[in-house]
Design a protein around this motif. Sequence first.
Motif, short mmCIF file in Angstrom:
data_model
loop_
_atom_site.label_atom_id
_atom_site.label_comp_id
_atom_site.label_asym_id
_atom_site.label_seq_id
_atom_site.Cartn_x
_atom_site.Cartn_y
_atom_site.Cartn_z
N LEU A 159 45.78 37.23 40.19
CA LEU A 159 44.79 36.71 39.24
C LEU A 159 44.35 35.30 39.63
N SER A 160 45.29 34.48 40.09
CA SER A 160 44.95 33.12 40.52
C SER A 160 44.02 33.15 41.73
N ALA A 161 44.19 34.17 42.57
CA ALA A 161 43.35 34.29 43.77
C ALA A 161 42.02 34.97 43.47
N GLY A 162 41.84 35.41 42.22
CA GLY A 162 40.56 36.02 41.85
C GLY A 162 40.54 37.54 41.91
N THR A 163 41.65 38.15 42.21
CA THR A 163 41.72 39.61 42.20
C THR A 163 42.55 40.06 41.01
N SER A 164 42.12 41.09 40.37
CA SER A 164 42.88 41.58 39.22
C SER A 164 42.59 43.05 38.99
N ARG A 165 43.47 43.63 38.23
CA ARG A 165 43.25 44.99 37.75
C ARG A 165 42.50 44.87 36.45
N GLY A 166 42.15 45.97 35.85
CA GLY A 166 41.43 45.93 34.57
C GLY A 166 42.34 45.59 33.40
N GLY A 167 41.73 45.18 32.31
CA GLY A 167 42.48 44.83 31.11
C GLY A 167 43.31 45.99 30.59
N HIS B 207 42.65 37.24 30.93
CA HIS B 207 42.17 36.77 32.22
C HIS B 207 41.29 37.83 32.88
N ALA B 208 41.74 39.08 32.86
CA ALA B 208 40.98 40.15 33.50
C ALA B 208 39.67 40.42 32.79
N GLU B 209 39.65 40.26 31.47
CA GLU B 209 38.45 40.61 30.71
C GLU B 209 37.52 39.45 30.44
N ARG B 210 38.04 38.23 30.39
CA ARG B 210 37.20 37.09 30.01
C ARG B 210 37.17 35.98 31.04
N GLY B 211 38.02 36.06 32.03
CA GLY B 211 38.13 34.97 32.99
C GLY B 211 37.56 35.33 34.34
N THR C 228 35.17 34.00 36.08
CA THR C 228 34.63 32.93 36.93
C THR C 228 35.72 31.92 37.26
N ASP C 229 35.41 30.99 38.14
CA ASP C 229 36.35 29.92 38.47
C ASP C 229 36.32 28.81 37.41
N GLN C 230 35.45 28.97 36.44
CA GLN C 230 35.37 27.96 35.39
C GLN C 230 36.21 28.41 34.21
N GLU C 231 36.02 27.73 33.07
CA GLU C 231 36.76 28.12 31.86
C GLU C 231 36.28 29.49 31.41
N PRO C 232 37.12 30.34 30.87
CA PRO C 232 38.52 30.12 30.55
C PRO C 232 39.47 30.43 31.70
N ALA C 233 38.96 30.90 32.84
CA ALA C 233 39.84 31.31 33.94
C ALA C 233 40.75 30.17 34.39
N ALA C 234 40.23 28.97 34.52
CA ALA C 234 41.05 27.85 34.99
C ALA C 234 42.19 27.57 34.02
N SER C 235 41.91 27.62 32.72
CA SER C 235 42.97 27.40 31.72
C SER C 235 43.99 28.52 31.75
N LEU C 236 43.53 29.75 31.92
CA LEU C 236 44.45 30.88 31.97
C LEU C 236 45.38 30.79 33.17
N VAL C 237 44.86 30.37 34.32
CA VAL C 237 45.70 30.22 35.51
C VAL C 237 46.81 29.20 35.25
N ILE C 238 46.48 28.09 34.63
CA ILE C 238 47.48 27.06 34.32
C ILE C 238 48.50 27.60 33.32
N MET C 239 48.02 28.26 32.27
CA MET C 239 48.93 28.80 31.26
C MET C 239 49.87 29.84 31.86
N GLU C 240 49.34 30.73 32.67
CA GLU C 240 50.15 31.77 33.30
C GLU C 240 51.21 31.17 34.21
N ASP C 241 50.79 30.20 35.00
CA ASP C 241 51.72 29.56 35.94
C ASP C 241 52.85 28.85 35.20
N LYS C 242 52.50 28.05 34.20
CA LYS C 242 53.53 27.28 33.48
C LYS C 242 54.46 28.19 32.69
N LEU C 243 53.91 29.24 32.10
CA LEU C 243 54.76 30.18 31.36
C LEU C 243 55.77 30.83 32.30
#
Length: 148
Positions: free
Chosen positions: A115-123, A37-41, A43-58
């Motif tokens: 991460l869901s809010a768009g803030t993250s630390r580095g990979g 998520h930090a390195e490839r996500g 934008t608000d588009q893919e893959p970030a949107a998929s990662l947010v869903i995966m992180e939340d469900k996990l």
Amino acid sequence: MTDLLATIYLYVKAFHVMAVMSWMAGLFYLPRLFVYHAERGKTDQEPAASLVIMEDKLLRLIMRPAMIATWLSGIGLVLTPGVVDWSMLWPWVKALCVLGMTWFHGWCATERRGLSAGTSRGGRHYRLMNEVPTLLMIGIVLSVIVKY
């Protein structure tokens, strides 16, 4: 109550092992998703949107119930007469490491919200933090098996 716990001890222990395995799988995988998520996500588009869903469900559907099941079954094991000798060092080391795992679970939940809010630390940060559950697991397994 203690007679019941002694009677179902092996079932509680088996359930505890299954719950721990499920919780640990999530604790190992979620920080890896954070790296992606930090390195490839970015934008608000893919893959970030998929990662947010995966992180939340996990976190919500697998890790949280597994953590609760781990704690409840662990408490059942601790309350079973003759299982834990609190005069030894190992149950205290295990308890401290389990508290560390629980803290790490909370840290993951906080990071997921960021991460869901768009803030993250580095990979790199998430890669380093991904080692925390491994170190805690080593402490838990050694203390329970060796019983020092």
